[in-house]
Write a protein that holds these residues in place. Structure first.
Motif, PDB file in Angstrom:
ATOM      1  N   PHE A  47      11.435   5.371  17.207  1.00 20.23           N
ATOM      2  CA  PHE A  47      12.527   4.892  16.366  1.00 20.23           C
ATOM      3  C   PHE A  47      12.021   4.604  14.957  1.00 20.23           C
ATOM      4  CE2 PHE A  47      15.394   1.522  14.825  1.00 20.23           C
ATOM      5  CZ  PHE A  47      16.540   2.272  14.818  1.00 20.23           C
ATOM      6  N   THR A  48      10.833   4.002  14.853  1.00 21.79           N
ATOM      7  CA  THR A  48      10.257   3.744  13.530  1.00 21.79           C
ATOM      8  C   THR A  48      10.066   5.055  12.772  1.00 21.79           C
ATOM      9  OG1 THR A  48       9.074   1.927  14.543  1.00 21.79           O
ATOM     10  CG2 THR A  48       8.401   2.574  12.350  1.00 21.79           C
TER      11      THR A  48
ATOM     12  N   ILE B 106      13.314   6.381  11.583  1.00 20.78           N
ATOM     13  CA  ILE B 106      13.816   5.690  10.388  1.00 20.78           C
ATOM     14  C   ILE B 106      13.099   6.203   9.138  1.00 20.78           C
ATOM     15  CG2 ILE B 106      13.889   3.458   9.238  1.00 20.78           C
ATOM     16  CD1 ILE B 106      15.929   3.337  11.222  1.00 20.78           C
ATOM     17  N   ILE B 107      11.780   6.413   9.242  1.00 21.30           N
ATOM     18  CA  ILE B 107      11.031   6.896   8.077  1.00 21.30           C
ATOM     19  C   ILE B 107      11.525   8.290   7.680  1.00 21.30           C
ATOM     20  CG2 ILE B 107       8.756   7.493   7.217  1.00 21.30           C
ATOM     21  CD1 ILE B 107       7.666   5.536   9.338  1.00 21.30           C
TER      22      ILE B 107
ATOM     23  N   ALA C  63      14.886   8.165   6.174  1.00 22.97           N
ATOM     24  CA  ALA C  63      14.850   7.607   4.816  1.00 22.97           C
ATOM     25  C   ALA C  63      14.397   8.668   3.821  1.00 22.97           C
ATOM     26  CB  ALA C  63      13.924   6.407   4.776  1.00 22.97           C
TER      27      ALA C  63
ATOM     28  N   GLU D 276      17.212  11.103   3.407  1.00 21.23           N
ATOM     29  CA  GLU D 276      18.360  10.470   2.757  1.00 21.23           C
ATOM     30  C   GLU D 276      18.147  10.305   1.264  1.00 21.23           C
ATOM     31  OE1 GLU D 276      21.123   6.832   4.370  1.00 21.23           O
ATOM     32  OE2 GLU D 276      19.009   6.548   4.053  1.00 21.23           O
ATOM     33  N   ALA D 277      16.864  10.257   0.842  1.00 18.17           N
ATOM     34  CA  ALA D 277      16.567  10.077  -0.575  1.00 18.17           C
ATOM     35  C   ALA D 277      17.266  11.130  -1.415  1.00 18.17           C
ATOM     36  CB  ALA D 277      15.060  10.126  -0.790  1.00 18.17           C
TER      37      ALA D 277
ATOM     38  N   LEU E 262      20.858  10.310  -1.817  1.00 17.55           N
ATOM     39  CA  LEU E 262      21.004   9.159  -2.718  1.00 17.55           C
ATOM     40  C   LEU E 262      20.818   9.585  -4.166  1.00 17.55           C
ATOM     41  CD1 LEU E 262      19.150   6.534  -0.598  1.00 17.55           C
ATOM     42  CD2 LEU E 262      21.550   6.623  -1.076  1.00 17.55           C
ATOM     43  N   LEU E 263      19.908  10.542  -4.403  1.00 12.59           N
ATOM     44  CA  LEU E 263      19.749  11.049  -5.770  1.00 12.59           C
ATOM     45  C   LEU E 263      21.064  11.659  -6.253  1.00 12.59           C
ATOM     46  CD1 LEU E 263      16.247  12.708  -5.852  1.00 12.59           C
ATOM     47  CD2 LEU E 263      17.000  10.625  -6.942  1.00 12.59           C
TER      48      LEU E 263
ATOM     49  N   PHE F  13      24.023  10.845  -5.226  1.00 17.21           N
ATOM     50  CA  PHE F  13      24.942   9.713  -5.408  1.00 17.21           C
ATOM     51  C   PHE F  13      24.732   9.061  -6.775  1.00 17.21           C
ATOM     52  CE2 PHE F  13      25.995   5.207  -4.574  1.00 17.21           C
ATOM     53  CZ  PHE F  13      27.304   5.369  -4.195  1.00 17.21           C
ATOM     54  N   VAL F  14      23.441   8.935  -7.173  1.00 18.97           N
ATOM     55  CA  VAL F  14      23.143   8.332  -8.473  1.00 18.97           C
ATOM     56  C   VAL F  14      23.578   9.267  -9.595  1.00 18.97           C
ATOM     57  CG1 VAL F  14      21.279   7.540  -9.951  1.00 18.97           C
ATOM     58  CG2 VAL F  14      21.265   6.966  -7.558  1.00 18.97           C
TER      59      VAL F  14
ATOM     60  N   PHE G 292      27.008   9.060 -10.917  1.00 19.10           N
ATOM     61  CA  PHE G 292      27.313   7.968 -11.835  1.00 19.10           C
ATOM     62  C   PHE G 292      26.721   8.191 -13.226  1.00 19.10           C
ATOM     63  CE2 PHE G 292      27.926   5.600  -7.843  1.00 19.10           C
ATOM     64  CZ  PHE G 292      29.217   5.190  -8.093  1.00 19.10           C
TER      65      PHE G 292
ATOM     66  N   THR H  93      15.432   4.557  -4.216  1.00 18.70           N
ATOM     67  CA  THR H  93      16.120   4.820  -2.958  1.00 18.70           C
ATOM     68  C   THR H  93      16.374   3.532  -2.183  1.00 18.70           C
ATOM     69  OG1 THR H  93      14.013   5.315  -1.927  1.00 18.70           O
ATOM     70  CG2 THR H  93      15.308   7.169  -2.676  1.00 18.70           C
TER      71      THR H  93
ATOM     72  N   ARG I 210      20.233   2.940  -1.490  1.00 24.46           N
ATOM     73  CA  ARG I 210      20.661   3.062  -0.103  1.00 24.46           C
ATOM     74  C   ARG I 210      21.481   1.844   0.311  1.00 24.46           C
ATOM     75  NH1 ARG I 210      16.082   3.431   2.007  1.00 24.46           N
ATOM     76  NH2 ARG I 210      16.055   5.681   1.959  1.00 24.46           N
TER      77      ARG I 210
ATOM     78  N   ILE J 144      12.199  -2.558   7.419  1.00 24.58           N
ATOM     79  CA  ILE J 144      11.221  -1.694   8.075  1.00 24.58           C
ATOM     80  C   ILE J 144      10.648  -0.707   7.064  1.00 24.58           C
ATOM     81  CG2 ILE J 144      12.567   0.263   8.962  1.00 24.58           C
ATOM     82  CD1 ILE J 144      11.167  -0.245  11.622  1.00 24.58           C
ATOM     83  N   LEU J 145      11.442  -0.290   6.078  1.00 28.43           N
ATOM     84  CA  LEU J 145      10.885   0.614   5.074  1.00 28.43           C
ATOM     85  C   LEU J 145       9.871  -0.107   4.200  1.00 28.43           C
ATOM     86  CD1 LEU J 145      13.865   2.836   4.038  1.00 28.43           C
ATOM     87  CD2 LEU J 145      11.782   3.510   5.157  1.00 28.43           C
TER      88      LEU J 145
END
Lengths: 72, 266
Positions: A48-49, A52-53, A56, A59-60, A63-64, A66-67, A70, B184, B188, B253-254
């Motif tokens: 799971f860890t 998540i990494i 993430a 997802e970066a 998110l870029l 998304f930024v 704006f 991020t 996020r 966690i990050l």
């Protein structure tokens, strides 16, 4: 006026396109984590860890986008 | 007839909803450009709640927890310490727990306060998230420099064992992904909280405007649609409760992962 609307719409389309890749990536990561957990339930915490990494990092990119909606 | 078109009502109401998310000043100190925005007020509220919870629980600590509330807070702390701290950082995790637990509880309580109807989450503003992520960023770089030394930390950004011509290329990529972490982490949290609350607000507006249209004499079908929107709203609210916890967990966690990446010897 017309150009502003078209630009705003194009930004949203661009963000949508940018979200495709991370969506697929997170899906694959989640698939891998689920399969791994099903095969070896005792590793669930570490998997799971790692999930998540990986999520993430993927997802970066979204998110870029998304930024950029704006700031551009 | 007046007020029977729900879409028109929505077009009027959505700008008000957007305006309610603005970080305009509640109190401005003269004309200086400094002041307190609604998000700062909520952040102060979160500080007070976190301090009250921690001090209230800290005074009642016993070897065997005898109150449910104390037990719950201990469980949260234990999760940060064992699952996030020990599981991710490993050896020497204990000195990082205070920061991780503070981040976790601050973000968690802030997200949960945002779920109260009418209240805003302090983490729903980009500025407060910048502050949180800069704290995490400076912290893990500080510990990285402390573990490897200044030049050693800069070298350790690229993983060791690469063929020599590849090192500068990989280093640049790794450096960009290191610097981008501060962005991020903040975006996020902001994106999840802001978008979630916006969706909740829009669904609530849908439900009310369809219901108002029915009351004003439009077709009864709009009333049925209003119930469907209400069900969507309840579903979204449940999802947002999950997201509120998950984002606090992910942020913590990050941060722990970044600390362990910075301090571990490759």
């Amino acid at each position: 006026m017309e150009t502003t609307i078209v630009l705003a719409a194009l930004k949203l389309v661009g963000y949508g396109l940018g979200a495709i890749g991370p969506g697929i990536g997170i899906g694959i990561a989640c698939y891998g984590a689920c399969v791994g957990t099903a095969r070896q339930p005792e590793l669930a915490g570490r998997l799971f860890t790692n999930f998540i990494i990986g999520a993430a990092l993927a997802e970066a990119l979204a998110l870029l986008g998304f930024v950029l909606v704006f700031i551009v | 007839m007046e007020g029977t078109n729900p879409i028109e009502m929505l077009n009027e109401e959505v700008p008000h909803l957007q305006a309610s998310f603005d970080s305009a000043f509640l109190i401005e100190f003269g004309n200086t450009g400094f002041g307190i925005t609604q998000y700062m007020a909520y952040a102060i509220l979160v500080f007070i709640v976190v301090l009250a919870v921690v001090f209230g629980v800290g005074r009642k600590l016993t070897l065997v927890p005898n109150s449910k509330f104390v037990n719950m807070v201990e469980y949260g702390y234990q999760m940060v310490r064992n699952s996030i701290g020990e599981g991710t950082i490993g050896h020497g995790y204990k000195k990082h727990i205070p920061l991780l637990a503070t981040l976790f509880f601050f973000i968690l309580i802030s997200n949960f306060i945002g779920l109260i109807p009418g209240a805003k989450a302090a983490t729903g503003s980009l500025q407060i998230n910048w502050a949180l992520s800069i704290v995490a960023f400076v912290y893990f770089n500080y510990w990285g420099v402390k573990a490897h030394g200044g030049w050693g930390y800069i070298k350790s950004i690229a993983p060791s064992g690469l063929p020599l011509p590849m090192v500068p290329v990989i280093w640049v990529f790794e450096f960009v992904s290191l610097v981008i972490r501060v962005l991020t982490l903040a975006v996020r949290l902001y994106g999840n909280m802001f978008a979630g609350h916006m969706a909740l607000g829009v669904f609530a507006l849908f439900a009310t405007s369809f219901l108002t249209a029915t009351i004003n004499g439009a077709t009864v079908a709009f009333g049925g649609l209003s119930i469907v929107w209400l069900l969507f709203e309840i579903f979204m609210y449940a999802l947002e409760t999950l997201v509120a916890f998950l984002q606090a967990y992910v942020f913590t966690i990050l941060t722990a992962v970044y600390i362990s990446l910075a301090t571990s010897s490759h």
